[in-house]
Design a protein around this motif. Sequence first.
Motif, PDB file in Angstrom:
ATOM      1  N   ILE A  67      14.242  -5.744   6.384  1.00  0.00           N
ATOM      2  CA  ILE A  67      14.074  -6.525   7.612  1.00  0.00           C
ATOM      3  C   ILE A  67      14.054  -8.014   7.283  1.00  0.00           C
ATOM      4  O   ILE A  67      14.686  -8.830   7.964  1.00  0.00           O
ATOM      5  N   SER A  68      13.352  -8.388   6.217  1.00  0.00           N
ATOM      6  CA  SER A  68      13.292  -9.788   5.811  1.00  0.00           C
ATOM      7  C   SER A  68      14.675 -10.311   5.426  1.00  0.00           C
ATOM      8  O   SER A  68      15.061 -11.427   5.807  1.00  0.00           O
ATOM      9  N   GLY A 158      10.758  -4.933  15.077  1.00  0.00           N
ATOM     10  CA  GLY A 158      11.846  -3.991  14.902  1.00  0.00           C
ATOM     11  C   GLY A 158      11.460  -2.581  15.308  1.00  0.00           C
ATOM     12  O   GLY A 158      10.645  -2.382  16.204  1.00  0.00           O
ATOM     13  N   PHE A 159      12.037  -1.593  14.650  1.00  0.00           N
ATOM     14  CA  PHE A 159      11.782  -0.184  14.918  1.00  0.00           C
ATOM     15  C   PHE A 159      12.152   0.155  16.362  1.00  0.00           C
ATOM     16  O   PHE A 159      11.300   0.450  17.201  1.00  0.00           O
ATOM     17  N   SER A 251      22.761   8.682  10.499  1.00  0.00           N
ATOM     18  CA  SER A 251      22.679   8.728  11.959  1.00  0.00           C
ATOM     19  C   SER A 251      21.214   8.722  12.370  1.00  0.00           C
ATOM     20  O   SER A 251      20.466   9.642  12.035  1.00  0.00           O
ATOM     21  N   GLY A 252      20.806   7.677  13.085  1.00  0.00           N
ATOM     22  CA  GLY A 252      19.404   7.587  13.486  1.00  0.00           C
ATOM     23  C   GLY A 252      19.117   6.286  14.215  1.00  0.00           C
ATOM     24  O   GLY A 252      20.018   5.633  14.738  1.00  0.00           O
ATOM     25  N   ARG A 253      17.865   5.872  14.211  1.00  0.00           N
ATOM     26  CA  ARG A 253      17.467   4.710  15.009  1.00  0.00           C
ATOM     27  C   ARG A 253      17.645   3.393  14.262  1.00  0.00           C
ATOM     28  O   ARG A 253      17.791   3.362  13.040  1.00  0.00           O
ATOM     29  N   ASN A 254      17.633   2.329  15.042  1.00  0.00           N
ATOM     30  CA  ASN A 254      17.696   0.982  14.473  1.00  0.00           C
ATOM     31  C   ASN A 254      16.309   0.574  13.986  1.00  0.00           C
ATOM     32  O   ASN A 254      15.367   0.444  14.760  1.00  0.00           O
ATOM     33  N   ILE A 255      16.181   0.381  12.678  1.00  0.00           N
ATOM     34  CA  ILE A 255      14.958  -0.175  12.117  1.00  0.00           C
ATOM     35  C   ILE A 255      14.908  -1.669  12.412  1.00  0.00           C
ATOM     36  O   ILE A 255      13.863  -2.241  12.720  1.00  0.00           O
ATOM     37  N   TRP A 256      16.080  -2.295  12.313  1.00  0.00           N
ATOM     38  CA  TRP A 256      16.194  -3.716  12.627  1.00  0.00           C
ATOM     39  C   TRP A 256      17.658  -4.032  12.914  1.00  0.00           C
ATOM     40  O   TRP A 256      18.527  -3.397  12.316  1.00  0.00           O
ATOM     41  N   PRO A 257      17.983  -4.926  13.818  1.00  0.00           N
ATOM     42  CA  PRO A 257      17.094  -5.729  14.653  1.00  0.00           C
ATOM     43  C   PRO A 257      16.489  -4.919  15.793  1.00  0.00           C
ATOM     44  O   PRO A 257      16.869  -3.765  16.007  1.00  0.00           O
TER      45      PRO A 257
END
Length: 269
Positions: A67-68, A158-159, A251-257
């Motif tokens: 994320i950083s 995020g998340f 395949s999955g969710r956006n951790i970031w942004p």
Amino acid sequence: MRTFIRALHSGFNRPLSSLSLMRMQGQAQMAPKASEDMKLLNNELYMVMVKHHIKEHHLDKFIECSISDGLGSVVTEEGCRRFDVIQDSSESSKFAFTEAYDNKEAFDVHVNSPHFLKWYQTTRSIQVEEPVVSFCRVLYPVHANFDSFVPENELDAGFGSLHIRHSGVEIESEMLAEYLSHVLAEAGEASKETDCLRFDVYQNLENPNEIYTYEIYTDTSAYDRHQETSSAQARAEKADKWGVGGAGEVSGRNIWPPNSWNFSSDYTH
């Protein structure tokens, strides 16, 4: 790091095959309407598609550092358009990055930046294996929005809750033309779905037989509905039949942004 350095010397100026150019031109009319102030055509962008497999007890460290790095890249690097971090929903230790740069020179700036070097030094020992890195150009859409940054939402957490599919498959050479026709047909149909925010098609610069799709949906239900369409099923069938390798899928969710940044390919979506 060796993978990154080797790939940096790949032929970015290598021309697309006549097939790919023909496909791009033939499918351009399906692309969403873009803003007139767009800086460049998307087929000039330098796309970096990365897969990571992280040691189970170090997931939080990897997420924090990624994320950083992503925030530093998009906010401080003029040539970085987006830096998406995705975590696989079935195997939480697998991640993918989708990075968009104005050109190879902008990516060179990135790999020499303080945030990237910190990310690399921190995460190199917690990778299960060498990251899989593919350097690509955009086949579809030719005109679309790749900018993710929304300044007023810079500090949002995020998340997110989107569903993103980051998938690369290498196709038999003699079947590449037909496979691309199926992928581009699916992309055109997906662009009409209100719950599909983007459906991009990329081609590996070093191995033109490897085709990536980058799909973003409002949630998992929207992703599941798309998989039931005839175009998605036809493409999946051909990938299983003609695929001979490739980077595989996350395949999955956006951790970031965060969801509050821009994920849509359409300026007016």
